[in-house]
Structure formats: structure tokens, C-alpha cells
Design a protein around this motif. Structure first.
Motif, PDB file in Angstrom:
ATOM      1  N   ASN A 245      69.175   6.951  46.257  1.00 26.47           N
ATOM      2  CA  ASN A 245      69.920   7.640  45.575  1.00 26.47           C
ATOM      3  C   ASN A 245      70.928   6.645  44.699  1.00 26.47           C
ATOM      4  OD1 ASN A 245      71.848   9.323  44.254  1.00 26.47           O
ATOM      5  ND2 ASN A 245      72.810  10.008  46.200  1.00 26.47           N
ATOM      6  N   LEU A 246      70.553   6.386  43.488  1.00 34.45           N
ATOM      7  CA  LEU A 246      71.144   5.477  42.707  1.00 34.45           C
ATOM      8  C   LEU A 246      73.056   5.623  42.580  1.00 34.45           C
ATOM      9  CD1 LEU A 246      68.589   4.578  40.094  1.00 34.45           C
ATOM     10  CD2 LEU A 246      69.434   3.262  41.679  1.00 34.45           C
ATOM     11  N   PHE A 250      75.923   3.074  41.450  1.00 33.36           N
ATOM     12  CA  PHE A 250      76.230   3.574  40.002  1.00 33.36           C
ATOM     13  C   PHE A 250      77.134   4.706  39.787  1.00 33.36           C
ATOM     14  CE2 PHE A 250      72.255   0.757  40.436  1.00 33.36           C
ATOM     15  CZ  PHE A 250      72.515  -0.145  39.503  1.00 33.36           C
ATOM     16  N   GLU A 251      78.284   4.714  39.211  1.00 33.85           N
ATOM     17  CA  GLU A 251      78.810   5.862  39.499  1.00 33.85           C
ATOM     18  C   GLU A 251      78.179   6.877  38.319  1.00 33.85           C
ATOM     19  OE1 GLU A 251      83.407   7.510  37.701  1.00 33.85           O
ATOM     20  OE2 GLU A 251      82.992   5.251  37.835  1.00 33.85           O
ATOM     21  N   SER A 252      77.971   8.000  38.889  1.00 37.71           N
ATOM     22  CA  SER A 252      77.275   9.156  37.882  1.00 37.71           C
ATOM     23  C   SER A 252      77.461  10.486  38.764  1.00 37.71           C
ATOM     24  CB  SER A 252      75.833   8.759  37.917  1.00 37.71           C
ATOM     25  OG  SER A 252      75.183   9.817  37.092  1.00 37.71           O
ATOM     26  N   ASN A 253      77.652  11.270  37.991  1.00 34.24           N
ATOM     27  CA  ASN A 253      77.650  12.921  38.475  1.00 34.24           C
ATOM     28  C   ASN A 253      76.668  13.670  37.739  1.00 34.24           C
ATOM     29  OD1 ASN A 253      79.997  12.624  40.023  1.00 34.24           O
ATOM     30  ND2 ASN A 253      81.216  12.874  38.188  1.00 34.24           N
ATOM     31  N   PHE A 259      67.219   8.365  40.854  1.00 36.45           N
ATOM     32  CA  PHE A 259      66.739   7.618  42.095  1.00 36.45           C
ATOM     33  C   PHE A 259      65.666   6.508  41.768  1.00 36.45           C
ATOM     34  CE2 PHE A 259      63.525  10.743  41.711  1.00 36.45           C
ATOM     35  CZ  PHE A 259      62.533  10.203  42.443  1.00 36.45           C
ATOM     36  N   VAL A 260      65.449   5.512  42.551  1.00 35.40           N
ATOM     37  CA  VAL A 260      64.197   4.649  42.353  1.00 35.40           C
ATOM     38  C   VAL A 260      63.591   4.510  43.618  1.00 35.40           C
ATOM     39  CG1 VAL A 260      64.952   3.176  40.626  1.00 35.40           C
ATOM     40  CG2 VAL A 260      65.670   2.597  42.810  1.00 35.40           C
ATOM     41  N   SER A 261      62.225   4.146  43.887  1.00 37.53           N
ATOM     42  CA  SER A 261      61.681   3.879  44.940  1.00 37.53           C
ATOM     43  C   SER A 261      61.810   2.294  45.350  1.00 37.53           C
ATOM     44  CB  SER A 261      60.073   4.637  44.609  1.00 37.53           C
ATOM     45  OG  SER A 261      59.939   5.939  44.476  1.00 37.53           O
ATOM     46  N   VAL A 262      62.096   2.211  46.635  1.00 40.05           N
ATOM     47  CA  VAL A 262      61.949   0.849  47.095  1.00 40.05           C
ATOM     48  C   VAL A 262      61.090   0.511  48.094  1.00 40.05           C
ATOM     49  CG1 VAL A 262      63.311  -0.535  48.628  1.00 40.05           C
ATOM     50  CG2 VAL A 262      64.616   0.500  46.653  1.00 40.05           C
ATOM     51  N   PRO A 263      60.131  -0.318  47.809  1.00 38.65           N
ATOM     52  CA  PRO A 263      59.065  -0.364  49.015  1.00 38.65           C
ATOM     53  C   PRO A 263      59.526  -1.207  50.394  1.00 38.65           C
ATOM     54  CG  PRO A 263      58.998  -2.038  47.186  1.00 38.65           C
ATOM     55  CD  PRO A 263      60.166  -1.203  46.948  1.00 38.65           C
ATOM     56  N   VAL A 264      59.026  -0.955  51.473  1.00 41.32           N
ATOM     57  CA  VAL A 264      59.424  -1.752  52.520  1.00 41.32           C
ATOM     58  C   VAL A 264      58.068  -1.946  53.313  1.00 41.32           C
ATOM     59  CG1 VAL A 264      60.383  -1.486  54.898  1.00 41.32           C
ATOM     60  CG2 VAL A 264      61.705  -0.686  52.863  1.00 41.32           C
ATOM     61  N   LYS A 287      68.202  -5.263  52.452  1.00 44.69           N
ATOM     62  CA  LYS A 287      69.381  -6.070  52.219  1.00 44.69           C
ATOM     63  C   LYS A 287      68.909  -6.596  50.757  1.00 44.69           C
ATOM     64  CE  LYS A 287      72.900  -9.319  53.452  1.00 44.69           C
ATOM     65  NZ  LYS A 287      73.145 -10.315  54.573  1.00 44.69           N
ATOM     66  N   ARG A 288      67.759  -7.097  50.576  1.00 46.03           N
ATOM     67  CA  ARG A 288      67.124  -7.499  49.288  1.00 46.03           C
ATOM     68  C   ARG A 288      67.396  -6.751  47.996  1.00 46.03           C
ATOM     69  NH1 ARG A 288      62.121  -9.087  46.782  1.00 46.03           N
ATOM     70  NH2 ARG A 288      61.129  -8.176  48.280  1.00 46.03           N
ATOM     71  N   TYR A 289      66.965  -5.472  48.512  1.00 49.13           N
ATOM     72  CA  TYR A 289      66.916  -4.338  47.421  1.00 49.13           C
ATOM     73  C   TYR A 289      68.075  -3.594  47.097  1.00 49.13           C
ATOM     74  CZ  TYR A 289      61.656  -4.877  46.947  1.00 49.13           C
ATOM     75  OH  TYR A 289      60.654  -5.458  46.799  1.00 49.13           O
ATOM     76  N   LEU A 290      68.734  -3.462  48.329  1.00 51.20           N
ATOM     77  CA  LEU A 290      70.083  -2.320  47.959  1.00 51.20           C
ATOM     78  C   LEU A 290      71.166  -3.057  47.580  1.00 51.20           C
ATOM     79  CD1 LEU A 290      69.452   0.013  51.238  1.00 51.20           C
ATOM     80  CD2 LEU A 290      68.413  -0.019  48.743  1.00 51.20           C
ATOM     81  N   ASN A 291      71.259  -3.608  46.302  1.00 54.56           N
ATOM     82  CA  ASN A 291      72.189  -3.971  45.698  1.00 54.56           C
ATOM     83  C   ASN A 291      72.326  -3.437  44.179  1.00 54.56           C
ATOM     84  OD1 ASN A 291      71.210  -6.541  44.137  1.00 54.56           O
ATOM     85  ND2 ASN A 291      70.588  -6.592  46.443  1.00 54.56           N
ATOM     86  N   ASP A 292      73.416  -3.516  43.522  1.00 54.62           N
ATOM     87  CA  ASP A 292      73.238  -3.159  42.200  1.00 54.62           C
ATOM     88  C   ASP A 292      72.426  -4.107  41.162  1.00 54.62           C
ATOM     89  OD1 ASP A 292      75.032  -5.207  42.269  1.00 54.62           O
ATOM     90  OD2 ASP A 292      76.654  -4.181  40.689  1.00 54.62           O
ATOM     91  N   LYS A 293      72.238  -5.197  41.350  1.00 51.96           N
ATOM     92  CA  LYS A 293      71.707  -6.457  40.802  1.00 51.96           C
ATOM     93  C   LYS A 293      69.961  -5.955  40.797  1.00 51.96           C
ATOM     94  CE  LYS A 293      75.503  -9.713  40.657  1.00 51.96           C
ATOM     95  NZ  LYS A 293      76.319  -8.890  41.411  1.00 51.96           N
TER      96      LYS A 293
END
Length: 418
Positions: A245-246, A250-253, A259-264, A287-293
Motif C-alpha cells: 500500500n503506497l 506517500f501522502e494520499s487519500n 499499490f505496487v507489487s514487491v517480489p520476495v 528492507k531493500r524495497y520498502l522505502n520511498d526511493k
């Protein structure tokens, strides 16, 4: 007066062109009350809810280049549930709503196409529907603040897209697929395990990790074991799709998809993994994926794909033909399965005493025949596996493993016998 219409968001456009008899793009959010549902009150509550969240009062239309939503004066009708969950909402040549509201005994189910919204948007709509329904039942909700005006129907992907941010660069190998046969069209088996959140917290704490990471590790270990037992061929990576859930970054209502799909990924070709190894690897991946950058690169990939000139120039007829193939090659084929966790649902005290539980069923998909949806409420967690096959091995192994770890679980299923 001209009819208002809305563009689908970046994710919704892809989902629209991948709909088929087996890939409905429909997920379910359910709420169970302590009393049987009054259909008349539910219909009135739905109409009131659509007045407050009017962006859901739309029908799906076909344009020459894209699908789009058009406002409508028509009103959807609640109906008694009588078929398998998450079935198709769309039929060629008909104007249809991108959601339905069902009821059965004490349960209200909201089924939505991902064309319209994601789990977060769906939860907000369902919570308001519950409030309005309980109000019809005579529950006092006057002290509850209405905050619906804070929500919007913006395409948040565009808002946070940055031209200079590069596309997501990771290259994923084709993932291991479970060797199971599809059941008959329209059949969707669901199995839900109810357990205490605290019991799972205690287990996760033993490994100094989060509940989400623990569940991912447990599921990955099971999939590794199944591949080991059933495949004489070359091993393939186990990759789980984790929808993120982005709005948490990122601030959004927005009530649209955001959302985006993160692969593990765990790759058994590299050697044998202990459970601790799996947890450590998944922790690093998240940890590598879950940051705003890093998440901006995933946003950039999606938006650039949508804005691709050649794709935009193709008529919808051609998009509908090629999109499922593109989605399979660059999406579904890269994942073994999926786990989506909508987190903890909270209601005002005045409402909680009337609501027993929430559930979340993930949308069916040919590429990932088995998916899991997780949701929590009032100290309980509900883990639901949606399965397009009649094979029950994954669900059994998963829940039995938790029981072996000392977790008490109540299992419910729509199968004839579990």
C-alpha cells in the motif's frame, strides 16, 4: 448536462484488459455481524453510501483506446449470495458496475474489481456501508465524525511519478509454479484460518522479526518443500508477490488503486535454506524495497508503461488481445504465489460491538492458482487462501505448520470436506 466520466488509474487499465472467465480481477471484503442481515436496510445503506462516495457510482464503458468509468443514475441492487466468491462482474455488451454487494445470513460481502480500487479503497467503502447499515438497524452513530470529504478519486501514481527516476531495474527469473490442475470455470475454493494475533506475535518475536516476514517465510518454506517433493526437473526460484500500500509511504487519500507489487525471492538453486536463512533473506529483500526511493522506481515503471506511445496508439480491441500475454510474461510468470495483508481494521466503539469479524479473499488468477489474503480485527487474524484448483496441499501444510508451532486455529472453508 453532460455525463461525467473518469479515466481508470494506471493499475486499473491493466486489470481491465486482463479480465477473463478465470481471471475476474475481483476480490472480496466481508464483514460478519452478530445478527442476521436485513436486505431492505442493506439496500438503503448502499444507496446512502453511494451518495457519500459518489466515485463508486459508475459503470464500466469501452472506449476506442481505453476502458473508462461513466457516472450513472442507475443503482446497484444487493443480492443474496448463491455462488462461488470473486466471480466475474463483466459481460460483453453490457454496462456493469465494477462492484457488487451480497449478503448471506449474518455476512455482508463487498466484491470489487481491481479496475475500480484496491483493498484500502474497498475497506473505506465497506466501513461506511457498515456504519450506514447499523444506523438503519437503530444503532446510534451520531457521535461518529464523517471524514469522507478527505477522500478523493485522483490517480496518485501520476502525482508521485518523477521523470528523472529510473525504472525498476531488477530482472526476475521465471518462478516455480505449483503442479496443480485448474478446477471447473467459476469455481473458487476458499479456506480461512482464524487465529490470535498475539500467538503469531510471540512466534515472530522468537525469530526477532515481524508478523509479515514470519508469514512470508513460513509460506516460502512450504513452497520450497513442495518443489523438492514434486519436481525432478531443474529447480526454480520461489517468488512471492507482496502488494504494498503506497499510502503508507506517500501522502494520499485516493480511493483508486495505489499499490505496487514487491517480489520476495528465495532461490533453492543456491543451496539449502534453514528457516532462519529464509527469514534473514526476506528481511533484507523487504528492507531493500520498502522505502520511498525504491518504490518510486516501481511507480515509474508502471506509469511509463501506460504512457508508452505505441501502447496508447493501439485500439482497445488489440490491447485486450495482447495485455493478458504481456501480463503473464512480465507479471504472473515471475511469481509463484501472492500474500496480501490489509492490516488491522478498526471501527468506532459504537460499531465494534455489532461487528464480529472481517475477511479478505484475494482475486483469482490463472498464473498464481493459489493466493493468500490476510486481515485482522479485534485481536484475531484471518488468513484466507483462494484456490482455483481442487488441490488442498498448500493450505493444509500451511495451517498444520502453524498448529505444530502451538498456534490454535479454527478452519473454515467452502469446500465440501476439508
Amino acid at each position: 448536462m453532460e455525463t461525467d466520466w473518469y479515466k481508470l488509474d494506471s493499475a486499473g487499465k491493466l486489470y481491465a484488459s486482463t479480465v477473463s472467465s478465470r481471471v475476474s480481477t475481483v476480490f472480496r471484503l466481508s464483514v460478519t455481524m452478530y445478527k442476521s442481515i436485513n436486505a431492505k436496510f442493506l439496500q438503503e445503506a448502499l444507496e446512502e453510501t453511494l451518495e457519500e462516495i459518489s466515485s463508486f457510482k459508475v459503470i464500466v464503458k469501452k472506449g476506442f483506446f481505453w476502458y473508462y468509468f461513466e457516472e450513472t443514475k442507475a443503482m446497484p441492487t444487493v443480492s443474496k449470495e448463491h455462488y462461488y466468491p470473486c466471480s466475474n462482474l463483466f459481460f460483453k455488451g453490457r454496462n456493469t458496475f465494477p462492484f457488487r454487494v451480497l449478503y448471506y445470513n449474518k455476512k455482508i460481502s463487498l466484491e470489487l474489481s481491481h479496475m475500480l480500487t484496491d483493498g484500502t479503497g474497498g475497506i473505506e467503502f465497506l466501513k461506511l456501508l457498515v456504519r450506514n447499515y447499523l444506523k438503519k438497524e437503530g444503532v446510534s452513530v451520531s457521535c461518529i465524525k464523517k471524514e469522507r470529504n478527505n477522500f478523493n478519486f485522483d490517480n496518485a501514481f501520476f502525482r508521485y511519478y518523477e521523470k528523472l527516476v529510473p525504472n525498476w531495474q531488477d530482472t526476475l527469473a521465471k518462478a516455480y509454479k505449483l503442479p496443480i490442475r485448474l478446477d471447473k470455470r467459476g469455481v473458487y475454493h476458499v479456506t480461512t484460518g482464524k487465529l490470535k494475533i498475539d500467538s503469531l506475535k510471540d512466534l515472530a518475536r522468537q525469530y526477532q522479526t515481524s508478523i509479515t516476514t514470519y508469514l512470508l517465510a513460513l509460506y516460502t518454506e512450504i513452497l520450497i518443500d513442495i518443489q523438492e517433493q514434486n519436481s525432478n526437473k531443474k529447480k526454480k526460484p520461489i517468488t512471492i508477490n507482496v502488494p504494498v500500500n503506497l499510502r503508507n509511504f506517500f501522502e494520499s487519500n485516493t480511493l483508486k488503486n495505489f499499490f505496487v507489487s514487491v517480489p520476495v525471492t528465495i532461490d533453492p538453486r543456491l543451496g539449502t535454506y534453514s528457516f532462519e536463512d529464509i527469514i534473514a533473506t526476506i528481511s533484507i529483500e523487504l528492507k531493500r524495497y520498502l522505502n520511498d526511493k525504491q518504490l518510486k522506481t516501481l511507480i515509474a515503471r508502471g506509469v511509463r508503461g501506460e504512457r508508452n506511445f505505441l501502447l496508447r496508439a493501439l485500439p482497445l480491441l488489440v490491447k485486450d488481445w495482447i495485455s493478458p500475454m504481456v501480463h503473464a510474461k512480465f507479471g504472473e510468470n515471475l511469481y509463484t504465489s501472492s500474500i496480501s495483508n490489509l492490516g488491522i481494521i478498526s471501527l468506532e466503539n459504537e460499531l465494534e460491538e455489532h461487528v464480529e469479524r472481517f475477511e479478505f479473499y484475494p482475486p483469482p488468477s490463472i498464473g498464481n492458482k493459489i493466493k493468500a489474503g490476510v486481515i485482522s480485527y479485534k485481536g484475531d487474524m484471518y488468513i484466507t487462501f483462494g484456490n482455483l484448483s481442487n488441490d488442498r496441499l498448500v493450505e493444509r501444510m500451511f495451517f498444520r505448520k502453524l498448529v505444530k508451532e502451538g498456534v490454535q486455529i479454527k478452519i473454515e472453508t467452502n469446500r465440501s470436506a476439508y
